[in-house]
Design a protein around this motif. Structure first.
Motif, PDB file in Angstrom:
ATOM      1  N   VAL A 159       0.852  -1.282   0.057  1.00 52.19           N
ATOM      2  CA  VAL A 159       0.068  -0.080  -0.040  1.00 52.19           C
ATOM      3  C   VAL A 159       1.008   1.296  -0.004  1.00 52.19           C
ATOM      4  O   VAL A 159       1.599   1.456   0.666  1.00 52.19           O
ATOM      5  CB  VAL A 159      -0.929   0.100   1.121  1.00 52.19           C
ATOM      6  N   ARG A 160       0.595   2.187  -0.925  1.00 52.91           N
ATOM      7  CA  ARG A 160       1.419   3.329  -1.045  1.00 52.91           C
ATOM      8  C   ARG A 160       0.750   4.470  -0.877  1.00 52.91           C
ATOM      9  O   ARG A 160       1.203   5.592  -0.695  1.00 52.91           O
ATOM     10  CB  ARG A 160       2.159   3.409  -2.294  1.00 52.91           C
ATOM     11  N   SER A 161      -0.685   4.522  -0.854  1.00 52.53           N
ATOM     12  CA  SER A 161      -1.787   5.751  -0.694  1.00 52.53           C
ATOM     13  C   SER A 161      -1.812   5.767   0.850  1.00 52.53           C
ATOM     14  O   SER A 161      -1.535   4.859   1.636  1.00 52.53           O
ATOM     15  CB  SER A 161      -3.012   5.466  -1.102  1.00 52.53           C
ATOM     16  N   PRO A 162      -2.119   6.899   1.324  1.00 47.99           N
ATOM     17  CA  PRO A 162      -2.487   7.219   2.732  1.00 47.99           C
ATOM     18  C   PRO A 162      -3.323   6.075   3.457  1.00 47.99           C
ATOM     19  O   PRO A 162      -4.355   5.734   2.677  1.00 47.99           O
ATOM     20  CB  PRO A 162      -3.238   8.824   2.952  1.00 47.99           C
ATOM     21  N   LEU A 163      -3.039   5.697   4.468  1.00 50.23           N
ATOM     22  CA  LEU A 163      -4.188   4.675   5.229  1.00 50.23           C
ATOM     23  C   LEU A 163      -5.069   5.290   5.617  1.00 50.23           C
ATOM     24  O   LEU A 163      -4.985   6.178   6.665  1.00 50.23           O
ATOM     25  CB  LEU A 163      -3.055   3.884   5.998  1.00 50.23           C
ATOM     26  N   SER A 164      -6.517   4.853   5.442  1.00 52.37           N
ATOM     27  CA  SER A 164      -7.665   5.553   5.909  1.00 52.37           C
ATOM     28  C   SER A 164      -7.995   5.041   7.293  1.00 52.37           C
ATOM     29  O   SER A 164      -7.360   4.033   7.703  1.00 52.37           O
ATOM     30  CB  SER A 164      -8.829   5.087   4.998  1.00 52.37           C
ATOM     31  N   ALA A 165      -8.550   5.903   8.029  1.00 49.27           N
ATOM     32  CA  ALA A 165      -8.863   5.636   9.339  1.00 49.27           C
ATOM     33  C   ALA A 165      -9.644   4.315   9.799  1.00 49.27           C
ATOM     34  O   ALA A 165      -9.488   3.582  10.587  1.00 49.27           O
ATOM     35  CB  ALA A 165      -9.582   6.711  10.326  1.00 49.27           C
ATOM     36  N   ASP A 166     -10.601   4.129   8.674  1.00 52.29           N
ATOM     37  CA  ASP A 166     -11.385   2.931   8.636  1.00 52.29           C
ATOM     38  C   ASP A 166     -10.469   1.658   8.515  1.00 52.29           C
ATOM     39  O   ASP A 166     -10.801   0.596   9.204  1.00 52.29           O
ATOM     40  CB  ASP A 166     -12.454   2.897   7.728  1.00 52.29           C
ATOM     41  N   LEU A 167      -9.618   1.746   7.778  1.00 52.23           N
ATOM     42  CA  LEU A 167      -8.827   0.492   7.469  1.00 52.23           C
ATOM     43  C   LEU A 167      -7.685   0.427   8.751  1.00 52.23           C
ATOM     44  O   LEU A 167      -7.816  -1.087   9.439  1.00 52.23           O
ATOM     45  CB  LEU A 167      -7.799   0.904   6.172  1.00 52.23           C
ATOM     46  N   LEU A 168      -7.225   1.161   9.329  1.00 49.41           N
ATOM     47  CA  LEU A 168      -6.427   1.132  10.453  1.00 49.41           C
ATOM     48  C   LEU A 168      -7.319   0.533  11.699  1.00 49.41           C
ATOM     49  O   LEU A 168      -6.704  -0.316  12.451  1.00 49.41           O
ATOM     50  CB  LEU A 168      -5.717   2.400  10.945  1.00 49.41           C
ATOM     51  N   ARG A 169      -8.318   1.196  11.861  1.00 50.89           N
ATOM     52  CA  ARG A 169      -9.272   0.433  12.957  1.00 50.89           C
ATOM     53  C   ARG A 169      -9.764  -0.842  12.786  1.00 50.89           C
ATOM     54  O   ARG A 169      -9.521  -1.517  13.933  1.00 50.89           O
ATOM     55  CB  ARG A 169     -10.718   1.453  12.760  1.00 50.89           C
ATOM     56  N   GLU A 170     -10.011  -1.184  11.433  1.00 51.02           N
ATOM     57  CA  GLU A 170     -10.291  -2.693  11.453  1.00 51.02           C
ATOM     58  C   GLU A 170      -9.134  -3.511  11.333  1.00 51.02           C
ATOM     59  O   GLU A 170      -9.271  -4.612  12.012  1.00 51.02           O
ATOM     60  CB  GLU A 170     -11.040  -2.863   9.958  1.00 51.02           C
ATOM     61  N   ALA A 171      -7.988  -3.189  10.962  1.00 50.90           N
ATOM     62  CA  ALA A 171      -6.860  -4.014  10.831  1.00 50.90           C
ATOM     63  C   ALA A 171      -6.206  -4.374  12.106  1.00 50.90           C
ATOM     64  O   ALA A 171      -5.915  -5.077  12.481  1.00 50.90           O
ATOM     65  CB  ALA A 171      -5.816  -3.581  10.055  1.00 50.90           C
ATOM     66  N   ALA A 172      -6.405  -3.163  13.205  1.00 50.77           N
ATOM     67  CA  ALA A 172      -5.818  -3.030  14.280  1.00 50.77           C
ATOM     68  C   ALA A 172      -6.164  -4.350  15.298  1.00 50.77           C
ATOM     69  O   ALA A 172      -5.600  -4.778  16.285  1.00 50.77           O
ATOM     70  CB  ALA A 172      -5.940  -1.752  15.088  1.00 50.77           C
ATOM     71  N   LEU A 173      -7.539  -4.625  14.965  1.00 47.39           N
ATOM     72  CA  LEU A 173      -8.048  -5.776  15.788  1.00 47.39           C
ATOM     73  C   LEU A 173      -7.475  -6.971  15.800  1.00 47.39           C
ATOM     74  O   LEU A 173      -7.213  -8.010  16.699  1.00 47.39           O
ATOM     75  CB  LEU A 173      -9.588  -5.991  15.502  1.00 47.39           C
ATOM     76  N   GLY A 174      -6.441  -7.238  14.701  1.00 47.00           N
ATOM     77  CA  GLY A 174      -5.691  -8.694  14.362  1.00 47.00           C
ATOM     78  C   GLY A 174      -4.586  -8.564  15.165  1.00 47.00           C
ATOM     79  O   GLY A 174      -3.666  -9.573  15.403  1.00 47.00           O
ATOM     80  N   TYR A 175      -4.168  -7.374  15.897  1.00 41.67           N
ATOM     81  CA  TYR A 175      -2.882  -7.406  16.699  1.00 41.67           C
ATOM     82  C   TYR A 175      -3.251  -7.230  18.251  1.00 41.67           C
ATOM     83  O   TYR A 175      -2.246  -6.920  18.965  1.00 41.67           O
ATOM     84  CB  TYR A 175      -2.179  -6.171  16.218  1.00 41.67           C
ATOM     85  N   CYS A 176      -4.546  -7.479  18.626  1.00 44.06           N
ATOM     86  CA  CYS A 176      -4.913  -7.421  19.913  1.00 44.06           C
ATOM     87  C   CYS A 176      -5.490  -8.819  20.339  1.00 44.06           C
ATOM     88  O   CYS A 176      -6.203  -9.340  19.460  1.00 44.06           O
ATOM     89  CB  CYS A 176      -5.898  -6.546  20.250  1.00 44.06           C
ATOM     90  N   ASP A 177      -5.225  -9.272  21.470  1.00 43.96           N
ATOM     91  CA  ASP A 177      -5.719 -10.526  22.055  1.00 43.96           C
ATOM     92  C   ASP A 177      -7.312 -10.346  22.647  1.00 43.96           C
ATOM     93  O   ASP A 177      -7.668  -9.289  22.724  1.00 43.96           O
ATOM     94  CB  ASP A 177      -4.887 -11.140  23.109  1.00 43.96           C
ATOM     95  N   ALA A 178      -7.723 -11.593  22.812  1.00 44.83           N
ATOM     96  CA  ALA A 178      -9.265 -11.353  23.343  1.00 44.83           C
ATOM     97  C   ALA A 178      -9.446 -10.500  24.444  1.00 44.83           C
ATOM     98  O   ALA A 178     -10.342  -9.682  24.668  1.00 44.83           O
ATOM     99  CB  ALA A 178      -9.649 -12.748  23.739  1.00 44.83           C
ATOM    100  N   ARG A 179      -8.394 -10.587  25.593  1.00 48.06           N
ATOM    101  CA  ARG A 179      -8.669  -9.600  26.690  1.00 48.06           C
ATOM    102  C   ARG A 179      -8.194  -8.204  26.317  1.00 48.06           C
ATOM    103  O   ARG A 179      -9.088  -7.453  26.896  1.00 48.06           O
ATOM    104  CB  ARG A 179      -7.292 -10.064  27.910  1.00 48.06           C
ATOM    105  N   GLN A 180      -7.424  -7.822  25.536  1.00 44.34           N
ATOM    106  CA  GLN A 180      -7.103  -6.508  25.135  1.00 44.34           C
ATOM    107  C   GLN A 180      -8.320  -5.979  24.525  1.00 44.34           C
ATOM    108  O   GLN A 180      -8.893  -4.830  24.510  1.00 44.34           O
ATOM    109  CB  GLN A 180      -6.088  -6.375  24.039  1.00 44.34           C
ATOM    110  N   ARG A 181      -8.881  -6.779  23.594  1.00 42.80           N
ATOM    111  CA  ARG A 181     -10.291  -6.373  23.009  1.00 42.80           C
ATOM    112  C   ARG A 181     -11.379  -6.068  23.835  1.00 42.80           C
ATOM    113  O   ARG A 181     -12.032  -5.380  23.727  1.00 42.80           O
ATOM    114  CB  ARG A 181     -10.588  -7.316  21.618  1.00 42.80           C
TER     115      ARG A 181
END
Length: 279
Positions: A115-137
């Motif tokens: 990805v070379r274009s600016p990263l949208s807030a919606d993309l970052l918000r959705e993708a961030a879920l994959g880097y948190c465990d169940a307790r953090q979420r």
């Protein structure tokens, strides 16, 4: 014996302006001593960009200094800014809480996948879920995303930020997305180049990428990892279904598709083009 000293120091222009500005009438003069000291200085303004001779000397010095070498390779900030802010960028990464770290790593992986274009807030918000465990979420505060984004977009030493808001042409104050500091991308992208990308990031790319070239590069990355479903979904957004699906370096001839015995549709184009899998 008369001894004299020469003091050489650097100061960002906005700090210099703040320290030397006279206070408004009736307000306390909190920078009187700093203004008096700076009044003794001979100010030398430095250009943000290196001259040709300076760049040649910097490249010579970079042969023995990895920091200068990496700073010269960064495209979003100049040598001086990177050298000044690089330690703070690293500290910002190391000091991030679980949610800010999740957004940061989502940005790193998105850029790593093409990805070379600016990263949208919606993309970052959705993708961030994959880097948190169940307790953090489960324990995330209601403003986890906004608070983390504020942490990551804070400008460090007047030179750089982990994520920089950018606006499209013709707009002011309404960022369309965020650009990751090139220095951090190189630093973290190298450290995590073999790390598995979470499914949430792939789903976010499928849902939120709008640039045709970004989709093709992300699809190529998915295809290389044998993630054919994600490659298919990204490519179907980047191409017309009737077109051959292929690598970005080849032409895109149109060919008829055929369905094999397993019910998968494959391109009738030559083998140098990608197969279109399980449409």
């Amino acid at each position: 014996m008369d001894r004299r000293a020469v003091v050489i120091a650097t100061l960002w222009s906005d700090r210099y302006a703040a320290y030397t500005q006279l206070p408004e009438s009736g307000r306390p003069d909190s920078h009187a001593e700093a203004r008096e000291l700076l009044g003794l200085a001979e100010v030398v303004h430095l250009d943000a960009d290196l001259s040709q001779d300076e760049e040649e000397r910097a490249r010579t010095a970079a042969q023995g200094d990895a920091r200068i070498k990496l700073a010269l390779e960064c495209s979003d900030y100049g040598l001086f800014q990177v050298i000044a802010a690089a330690p703070q960028l690293i500290d910002r990464w190391r000091g991030a809480d679980a949610y800010a770290a999740a957004i940061l790593m989502a940005a790193v992986d998105a850029v790593r996948l093409g990805v070379r274009s600016p990263l949208s807030a919606d993309l970052l918000r959705e993708a961030a879920l994959g880097y948190c465990d169940a307790r953090q979420r489960g324990t995330a505060p209601g403003n986890w995303f906004e608070a983390s984004l504020a942490y990551l977009t804070q400008e460090l030493h007047g030179a750089a930020a982990v994520l920089t808001p950018v606006a499209p042409p013709g707009t002011m104050g309404r960022p369309a997305g965020y650009e990751l500091a090139d220095y951090l991308q190189q630093h973290l992208g190298t450290r995590h180049r073999t790390a598995k990308v979470p499914a949430a990031t792939w789903r976010a790319l499928v849902s939120h990428l709008s640039d045709h070239n970004d989709r093709e590069r992300a699809a190529q990355a998915a295809f290389n990892r044998l993630l054919y479903d994600y490659a298919r979904d990204l490519l179907l957004q980047a191409t017309n279904i009737g077109d051959c699906v292929h690598g970005p370096s080849t032409r895109r001839p149109t060919g008829r598709a055929r369905v094999d015995g397993a019910g998968s549709r494959r391109s009738a184009c030559p083998r140098r083009h990608w197969p279109l899998i399980r449409v």
